[in-house]
Design an enzyme around this catalytic site. Structure first.
Site, PDB file in Angstrom:
ATOM      1  N   SER A 187     -10.400 -24.191  27.397  1.00 30.70           N
ATOM      2  CA  SER A 187     -10.888 -25.449  27.958  1.00 30.70           C
ATOM      3  C   SER A 187     -12.105 -26.006  27.247  1.00 30.70           C
ATOM      4  CB  SER A 187     -11.208 -25.306  29.447  1.00 30.70           C
ATOM      5  OG  SER A 187     -12.353 -24.493  29.599  1.00 30.70           O
TER       6      SER A 187
ATOM      7  N   THR B  56      -6.892 -29.845  25.281  1.00 34.51           N
ATOM      8  CA  THR B  56      -7.228 -28.785  26.223  1.00 34.51           C
ATOM      9  C   THR B  56      -7.421 -29.427  27.591  1.00 34.51           C
ATOM     10  OG1 THR B  56      -8.605 -26.817  26.596  1.00 34.51           O
ATOM     11  CG2 THR B  56      -9.730 -28.798  25.771  1.00 34.51           C
ATOM     12  N   TYR B  57      -8.023 -28.708  28.513  1.00 28.27           N
ATOM     13  CA  TYR B  57      -8.295 -29.261  29.840  1.00 28.27           C
ATOM     14  C   TYR B  57      -9.785 -29.145  30.129  1.00 28.27           C
ATOM     15  CZ  TYR B  57      -8.457 -24.401  31.341  1.00 28.27           C
ATOM     16  OH  TYR B  57      -8.788 -23.081  31.466  1.00 28.27           O
TER      17      TYR B  57
ATOM     18  N   GLY C 142     -12.645 -20.662  24.392  1.00 24.69           N
ATOM     19  CA  GLY C 142     -11.403 -20.035  23.965  1.00 24.69           C
ATOM     20  C   GLY C 142     -11.029 -20.415  22.544  1.00 24.69           C
ATOM     21  N   ALA C 143      -9.735 -20.499  22.285  1.00 21.34           N
ATOM     22  CA  ALA C 143      -9.242 -20.763  20.932  1.00 21.34           C
ATOM     23  C   ALA C 143      -9.795 -22.061  20.344  1.00 21.34           C
ATOM     24  CB  ALA C 143      -7.716 -20.796  20.945  1.00 21.34           C
ATOM     25  N   ALA C 144     -10.024 -23.072  21.186  1.00 26.89           N
ATOM     26  CA  ALA C 144     -10.556 -24.355  20.699  1.00 26.89           C
ATOM     27  C   ALA C 144     -11.933 -24.196  20.065  1.00 26.89           C
ATOM     28  CB  ALA C 144     -10.608 -25.367  21.839  1.00 26.89           C
TER      29      ALA C 144
END
EC number: 4.1.1.11
Length: 127
Positions: A25, A57-58, A73-75
């Site tokens: 996110s 993402t959110y 996270g991955a972002a």
């Protein structure tokens, strides 16, 4: 016909944090979210002006008044602290709804303070 139109934009925000070990996110200051009518858990598209990365993402609501823009996270692999990003949401509208649709745009300064609000009725160039 239903068209997908820009609904909200946080323009030229600066990444304040990056947290690889979070579940995912983007965390955004709640004051900024309210100004452009973006909700927690809403899907956002993000463009990194520094490296050209585009991703989705959110949203997680962050602390009010913090100026926080944190990719989780991955972002977090797609940004560095200090990068300039554009964060957008879209809405699916019919032809009638489009006629009265005015996206909300928050133009940010280097401290993630809103310096201008634009309620776009037509295409507007923001430098």
């Amino acid at each position: 016909m239903i068209r997908t139109m820009m609904n909200a934009k946080i323009h030229r925000a600066r990444v304040t944090e990056s947290n690889l070990n979070y579940v995912g996110s983007i965390t955004i200051d709640s004051d900024i979210l309210e100004a452009v009518d973006i909700l927690p858990n809403e899907k956002v598209a993000i463009v990194n002006n520094n490296n050209g990365a585009r991703f989705e993402t959110y949203v997680i609501a962050g602390e009010r008044g913090s100026g926080k823009i944190c990719l989780n996270g991955a972002a977090s692999r797609l940004v560095e602290v200090g990068d300039v990003v554009i964060i957008m949401t879209y809405a699916q509208l019919n032809e009638e709804e489009i006629q009265n649709h005015a996206p909300k745009v928050a133009v940010m300064n280097e401290d993630n303070v809103i310096i201008e609000m634009i309620h776009e009725k037509e295409n507007t160039i923001v430098l």
